[in-house]
Design a protein around this motif. Structure first.
Motif, PDB file in Angstrom:
ATOM      1  N   GLN A  43     133.879  81.113  60.350  1.00  0.00           N
ATOM      2  CA  GLN A  43     132.837  81.291  60.207  1.00  0.00           C
ATOM      3  C   GLN A  43     131.638  82.176  60.837  1.00  0.00           C
ATOM      4  O   GLN A  43     132.312  83.034  62.115  1.00  0.00           O
ATOM      5  N   THR A  44     130.963  82.493  60.085  1.00  0.00           N
ATOM      6  CA  THR A  44     129.776  83.579  61.017  1.00  0.00           C
ATOM      7  C   THR A  44     129.379  83.971  62.308  1.00  0.00           C
ATOM      8  O   THR A  44     129.079  82.073  62.354  1.00  0.00           O
ATOM      9  N   VAL A  45     129.142  83.842  63.124  1.00  0.00           N
ATOM     10  CA  VAL A  45     128.154  83.307  64.982  1.00  0.00           C
ATOM     11  C   VAL A  45     127.548  83.131  63.855  1.00  0.00           C
ATOM     12  O   VAL A  45     125.819  82.438  64.107  1.00  0.00           O
ATOM     13  N   GLY A  50     123.141  78.261  62.811  1.00  0.00           N
ATOM     14  CA  GLY A  50     122.307  77.313  62.037  1.00  0.00           C
ATOM     15  C   GLY A  50     120.713  78.398  61.432  1.00  0.00           C
ATOM     16  O   GLY A  50     120.450  78.479  60.962  1.00  0.00           O
ATOM     17  N   ARG A  51     121.529  79.950  61.636  1.00  0.00           N
ATOM     18  CA  ARG A  51     120.723  81.568  61.504  1.00  0.00           C
ATOM     19  C   ARG A  51     120.043  80.871  59.719  1.00  0.00           C
ATOM     20  O   ARG A  51     121.546  80.889  58.591  1.00  0.00           O
ATOM     21  N   LYS A  52     118.688  81.519  59.571  1.00  0.00           N
ATOM     22  CA  LYS A  52     119.013  81.449  58.068  1.00  0.00           C
ATOM     23  C   LYS A  52     119.373  82.430  57.698  1.00  0.00           C
ATOM     24  O   LYS A  52     119.188  83.732  58.089  1.00  0.00           O
ATOM     25  N   GLY A  53     119.455  83.079  56.248  1.00  0.00           N
ATOM     26  CA  GLY A  53     120.644  83.991  55.197  1.00  0.00           C
ATOM     27  C   GLY A  53     122.060  83.726  55.852  1.00  0.00           C
ATOM     28  O   GLY A  53     122.812  84.911  55.268  1.00  0.00           O
ATOM     29  N   PHE A  54     121.999  82.902  56.999  1.00  0.00           N
ATOM     30  CA  PHE A  54     123.928  82.969  57.594  1.00  0.00           C
ATOM     31  C   PHE A  54     124.480  82.440  56.578  1.00  0.00           C
ATOM     32  O   PHE A  54     124.340  80.627  57.359  1.00  0.00           O
ATOM     33  N   LEU A 105     125.432  88.560  65.515  1.00  0.00           N
ATOM     34  CA  LEU A 105     125.427  87.294  64.187  1.00  0.00           C
ATOM     35  C   LEU A 105     125.972  87.621  63.104  1.00  0.00           C
ATOM     36  O   LEU A 105     126.516  85.901  62.152  1.00  0.00           O
ATOM     37  N   GLY A 106     126.578  88.824  62.646  1.00  0.00           N
ATOM     38  CA  GLY A 106     127.404  88.100  61.086  1.00  0.00           C
ATOM     39  C   GLY A 106     128.814  88.935  61.817  1.00  0.00           C
ATOM     40  O   GLY A 106     129.544  88.884  60.366  1.00  0.00           O
ATOM     41  N   TRP A 107     129.270  88.578  62.948  1.00  0.00           N
ATOM     42  CA  TRP A 107     130.551  88.843  62.476  1.00  0.00           C
ATOM     43  C   TRP A 107     131.347  87.118  62.897  1.00  0.00           C
ATOM     44  O   TRP A 107     130.749  85.978  63.581  1.00  0.00           O
ATOM     45  N   LEU A 108     132.477  87.231  62.510  1.00  0.00           N
ATOM     46  CA  LEU A 108     132.854  85.762  62.220  1.00  0.00           C
ATOM     47  C   LEU A 108     133.213  85.560  63.810  1.00  0.00           C
ATOM     48  O   LEU A 108     133.835  86.585  64.503  1.00  0.00           O
ATOM     49  N   PHE A 109     133.120  84.251  63.659  1.00  0.00           N
ATOM     50  CA  PHE A 109     133.391  83.871  65.444  1.00  0.00           C
ATOM     51  C   PHE A 109     135.279  84.435  65.908  1.00  0.00           C
ATOM     52  O   PHE A 109     135.103  85.008  67.294  1.00  0.00           O
ATOM     53  N   HIS A 110     135.614  84.328  64.777  1.00  0.00           N
ATOM     54  CA  HIS A 110     136.727  84.936  65.580  1.00  0.00           C
ATOM     55  C   HIS A 110     137.369  86.339  65.866  1.00  0.00           C
ATOM     56  O   HIS A 110     138.245  87.111  66.401  1.00  0.00           O
TER      57      HIS A 110
END
Length: 130
Positions: A43-45, A50-54, A105-110
């Motif tokens: 999932q994205t950061v 819990g940010r809006k738009g993600f 913020l848009g990066w995947l956690f991994h």
């Protein structure tokens, strides 16, 4: 006392004493802890925070991450320094740490983990070659 907006994404594949120590420091500081499960590293950061738009993504195959990671959101420099000092004082080592930025913020956690791992390795190599 003002309510803290500090949130920490915490991933620890081993758990145990280190996880307990890290979480107790964060709780004492009043930060919110969001544990990142191994199946959520795709999932994205922004989504994990819990940010809006993600929005949550369809679960893609995500790699297993070997090391613990702290991703810090909403920390001032002073609070970040306090956290790092508390971790050091308690003898807890979490080599992979990042501060949330608009860029990651848009990066995947991994992906963030892989970037941190590459930087950590580069710094280790740098130290051994001097």
């Amino acid at each position: 006392m003002p309510v803290s907006r500090e949130t920490v994404l915490y991933y620890d594949p081993q758990g145990g004493a280190r996880a307990v120590a890290v979480k107790s420091i964060l709780v004492r500081m009043g930060a919110r802890i969001k544990n990142v499960a191994p199946d959520a590293v795709g999932q994205t950061v922004g989504c994990l925070l819990g940010r809006k738009g993600f929005d949550a993504r369809e679960q893609a195959e995500a790699p297993a991450l070997a090391e613990p990671v702290l991703v810090l959101d909403g920390f001032t420099d002073k609070r970040l320094e306090l956290l790092l000092r508390a971790l050091k004082k308690s003898g807890v080592s979490v080599p992979y740490k990042a501060v949330v930025t608009q860029d990651n913020l848009g990066w995947l956690f991994h992906q963030l983990y892989e970037e941190l791992a590459a930087e950590h390795e580069a710094m280790q190599n740098d130290r051994t070659h001097h």
